[in-house]
Enzyme design. Structure first.
Site, PDB file in Angstrom:
ATOM      1  N   GLU A 186       0.823  -1.204   0.000  1.00  0.00           N
ATOM      2  CA  GLU A 186       0.000   0.000   0.000  1.00  0.00           C
ATOM      3  C   GLU A 186       0.862   1.261   0.000  1.00  0.00           C
ATOM      4  OE1 GLU A 186      -4.196  -0.521   1.093  1.00  0.00           O
ATOM      5  OE2 GLU A 186      -3.314  -0.980   3.058  1.00  0.00           O
ATOM      6  N   GLU A 245      -4.820  -8.756   2.995  1.00  0.00           N
ATOM      7  CA  GLU A 245      -5.804  -8.389   4.010  1.00  0.00           C
ATOM      8  C   GLU A 245      -7.043  -9.289   4.004  1.00  0.00           C
ATOM      9  OE1 GLU A 245      -3.119  -4.925   3.737  1.00  0.00           O
ATOM     10  OE2 GLU A 245      -4.009  -6.323   2.303  1.00  0.00           O
TER      11      GLU A 245
END
Length: 266
Positions: free
Chosen positions: A120, A140
């Site tokens: 990210e 995730e």
């Protein structure tokens, strides 16, 4: 020059090098690391002698994402930095380049794990170099979590949507070669040389007119979601003033005189 126990800062000529420094945890994000990152971005923005930034990790890893062990235990290391979050509740998002874009170009030098929050963070960088054994991925959903660092928005704007969705929904690891193939990173280099390559790119940037570099970076991001007509109009507004700077005059004069330019940000 700032830094914390989990984030080191050093100068390499006109480049500010920020190093995620928690190798025993594969540089998993901690509060001291996030505070150090944010302070590093601010330092680079405010120091006109800094012309580029390199973000890397210590100990053969880039970043393994959030510290899930600490998260499960109800907190992160570095309680002495808690007042910084209280003063600026957005600090962690700025640190991860979700809510902040540095004026100077940011080059990621990636070795080893660059997963979850690591993948990210690099979406907020401008140029990306990785060692051939680097690993990328957004894990995730496998853990019942959401990649809230910006990936459901940014990833599809940086790589084809089919690849973005596969990465987001399968939560599988990607090799450096795969990441380069889908456009997530720009260079794959021998292991252990990502930082060298990033600094080489930084030196090329540093040799250019700093006002022009910053204006070009700003224009690229400002116009990304505009129509072509709107974007071209915005580009003129951003670009024309550069031609009136002393930097522009120095650059053209140096070219005519066949010598390296000496820029002074004016």
């Amino acid at each position: 020059m700032g830094g914390t126990e989990h984030l080191t800062v050093r100068r390499e000529n006109a480049t500010l090098v920020l190093t995620l420094n928690r190798p025993e945890a594969k540089n998993a994000l901690s509060l001291p690391m996030l505070v150090g990152l944010y302070d590093g971005w601010v330092e680079a923005d405010e120091d006109d002698t800094v012309r580029s930034i390199v973000l890397t990790g210590a100990g053969g890893a880039f970043c393994a994402g959030m510290d899930l062990k600490a998260l499960a235990g109800g907190g992160l290391e570095g309680e002495e930095y808690r007042h910084r979050l209280k003063a600026d509740p957005d600090l962690h998002w700025k640190a991860m380049l979700r809510h902040h874009r540095p004026r100077k170009p940011v080059i990621a030098a990636i070795e080893g794990y660059c997963v979850a929050g690591g993948t990210e963070i690099i979406q907020g960088t401008d140029i990306r170099v990785a060692g051939e054994s680097a690993t990328f991925g957004l894990f995730e959903v496998k853990r019942g979590l959401f990649p809230i660092g910006g990936s459901t928005v940014r990833l599809q704007r940086q790589i084809p949507r089919t690849h973005a969705l596969e990465m987001l929904l399968t939560a599988r690891p990607y090799s450096a070669q795969e990441a380069a193939g889908i456009g997530l990173i720009g260079h794959v280099v021998p292991d252990g040389t990502a930082l060298d390559k990033a600094l080489e790119i930084a030196e090329r940037i540093n040799a250019c007119g700093p006002l022009a570099v910053e204006a070009v970076k700003a224009s690229v991001y400002e116009t990304a979601e505009l129509t072509e007509t709107e974007g071209l109009a915005a580009e003129l507004k951003r670009g024309w003033p550069v031609f009136d700077t002393a930097d522009a005059k120095e650059g053209t004069r140096a070219f005519a005189e066949k010598r390296p330019p000496v820029y002074r940000r004016a």
